[in-house]
Design an enzyme around this catalytic site. Structure first.
Site, PDB file in Angstrom:
ATOM      1  N   THR A  77       8.268  -2.288 -10.601  1.00  0.00           N
ATOM      2  CA  THR A  77       6.853  -2.603 -10.743  1.00  0.00           C
ATOM      3  C   THR A  77       6.425  -2.685 -12.200  1.00  0.00           C
ATOM      4  OG1 THR A  77       6.283  -1.600  -8.621  1.00  0.00           O
ATOM      5  CG2 THR A  77       4.510  -1.793 -10.222  1.00  0.00           C
TER       6      THR A  77
ATOM      7  N   TYR B 260       2.127  -7.591  -5.036  1.00  0.00           N
ATOM      8  CA  TYR B 260       2.584  -8.226  -6.267  1.00  0.00           C
ATOM      9  C   TYR B 260       4.092  -8.483  -6.177  1.00  0.00           C
ATOM     10  CZ  TYR B 260       3.795  -3.353  -7.041  1.00  0.00           C
ATOM     11  OH  TYR B 260       4.286  -2.092  -6.885  1.00  0.00           O
TER      12      TYR B 260
ATOM     13  N   THR C 139       9.751   2.500  -8.893  1.00  0.00           N
ATOM     14  CA  THR C 139       9.482   3.891  -8.499  1.00  0.00           C
ATOM     15  C   THR C 139      10.041   4.252  -7.119  1.00  0.00           C
ATOM     16  OG1 THR C 139       7.308   3.249  -7.617  1.00  0.00           O
ATOM     17  CG2 THR C 139       7.395   4.021  -9.906  1.00  0.00           C
ATOM     18  N   ASP C 140      10.342   3.270  -6.276  1.00  0.00           N
ATOM     19  CA  ASP C 140      10.746   3.589  -4.905  1.00  0.00           C
ATOM     20  C   ASP C 140      11.997   4.457  -4.845  1.00  0.00           C
ATOM     21  OD1 ASP C 140       8.599   2.206  -3.971  1.00  0.00           O
ATOM     22  OD2 ASP C 140       9.725   0.592  -3.008  1.00  0.00           O
TER      23      ASP C 140
ATOM     24  N   LYS D 240       8.796  11.023  -5.514  1.00  0.00           N
ATOM     25  CA  LYS D 240       7.627  10.173  -5.294  1.00  0.00           C
ATOM     26  C   LYS D 240       6.921  10.653  -4.037  1.00  0.00           C
ATOM     27  CE  LYS D 240       6.116   5.367  -4.953  1.00  0.00           C
ATOM     28  NZ  LYS D 240       6.510   3.937  -4.961  1.00  0.00           N
TER      29      LYS D 240
ATOM     30  N   GLU E 208      18.407  28.426  10.978  1.00  0.00           N
ATOM     31  CA  GLU E 208      18.190  27.774  12.275  1.00  0.00           C
ATOM     32  C   GLU E 208      19.490  27.505  13.013  1.00  0.00           C
ATOM     33  OE1 GLU E 208      15.334  27.062  13.694  1.00  0.00           O
ATOM     34  OE2 GLU E 208      14.032  27.707  12.050  1.00  0.00           O
TER      35      GLU E 208
END
Length: 355
Positions: free
Chosen positions: A38, A52, A118-119, A191, A312
């Site tokens: 981006t 975009y 950023t992903d 993120k 667990e």
């Protein structure tokens, strides 16, 4: 005197892929490796922040948009990839890591900045944190708004990243992530929002520091093994073992699990509910997968907290590994690298406690 940028093959790069700058001896020498994202994106209008096109602007244009960078570092730019980060592959990671190590081995390089979407930025950062063989600063940076947007966050993020990469205080602190005036450890940051510029958070352990008025301020450092203390070496690797992530949810089934095993997965990370808990059908599926030589790591979908060993699930009995407080996507990164060294679940568990 001018810096000439070269490709990884030694060819001189054109202005479209490289920026030359006059050397100022009193300033640190920082290489910016551009990969797209981006921060290099463009929108139809100045108010376009959704829909975009990522990875359109080259490194030369990115640097020209922030002329103030020349006052804080001698910068050399290199366009290694030009992609949106959801398309990052293991092959990209290996190529990037080898290039970073090659550059850092030079006495003429004091630090590296990597522009990135950023992903998957947090995954690339953590991978590099485990395989970079230098204590020189490596800083990943991106943006949440494209370069054409009103109040685009990319230019200041890039400026700050260069400041940190050239800072002596950043040396030895592992791979860093710098956005929104915040400095984070590659291991701890994630993120957390689809749209907010403060999307990168460190929910368990907090930021390492901040950048104010072009000056980095560090308050803590990561204590887990990284970079020069890491045992992982990609210099001779051409591929990474296949590791898949499985998501836990109510009324789960083993359909996706069995498909992953059939596709040749060497490891599985289960993003379990709560403290990494397993639906009964999934537990049996993981047991069956392990009998076929697949290594199993229990993580959590919650986003923070430690997954307790033998909490667990009876991990000792089943020879499962717990992810400590690594989220599923970072647990996958560590498991892939661990599998290049060993298939012993006890040794892999120790790696999760050390890295």
């Amino acid at each position: 005197m001018q810096i000439e940028c070269t490709s990884t093959k030694g060819d001189r790069l054109t202005d479209a892929t490289c920026t030359n700058t006059t050397i100022q001896p009193q300033l640190p020498n920082v290489v910016i490796i551009a990969t797209g994202g981006t921060i290099a994106g463009t929108g139809a209008t100045s108010t376009t922040t959704v829909g975009y096109t990522a990875a359109k602007v080259g490194i030369d244009s990115l640097l020209n948009a922030v002329p103030e960078i020349k006052k804080v570092a001698n910068v050399k730019g290199e366009q290694l990839f030009q992609i949106a980060s959801q398309h990052i592959t293991n092959d990209h990671w290996l190529k990037l890591a080898k290039r970073v190590n090659q550059l850092l081995a030079s006495n003429d390089v004091d630090g590296i900045v990597i522009t990135h979407g950023t992903d998957t930025l947090e995954e690339t950062a953590y991978f590099l944190n485990l395989v970079v063989k230098s204590d020189k600063p490596v800083v990943l940076v991106g943006s949440m708004r494209p370069s054409t947007a009103i109040s685009a966050d990319g230019p200041l993020n890039l400026y700050n990243a260069v400041v940190v990469a050239g800072s002596k205080q950043a040396k030895g602190k592992g791979v860093l992530v710098c956005l929104n005036d915040e400095i984070s450890s590659a291991r701890d940051v994630s993120k957390t929002s689809t749209m907010l510029i403060e999307t990168f958070q460190t929910p368990d352990l907090g930021y390492l520091g901040y950048i104010q008025a072009g000056v980095p301020h560090f308050y803590r450092q990561a204590t887990r093994k990284h970079t020069t203390a890491s045992e992982f070496d990609v210099s001779r690797l051409n591929s990474l073992p296949r590791v898949e992530i499985l998501y836990g949810y109510a009324n789960n089934s083993r359909v996706m699990l069995d498909a992953a095993v059939a596709a040749g997965a060497k490891g599985l990370v289960h993003a379990g509910t709560g403290n990494g808990s397993l639906f009964s059908e999934i537990e049996q599926g993981l047991i069956d997968a392990q009998k076929k030589g697949v290594e199993i790591v229990r993580s959590s979908r919650t986003g923070s907290g430690i997954v307790a060993r033998n909490g667990e699930v009876n991990d000792d009995k089943l020879n499962f590994v717990v992810a400590d407080n690594l989220n599923p996507q970072k647990a996958r990164v560590l498991l892939m690298l661990a599998l290049t060294k060993t298939n012993d679940p006890k040794t892999i568990q120790q790696a999760f406690y050390e890295y």
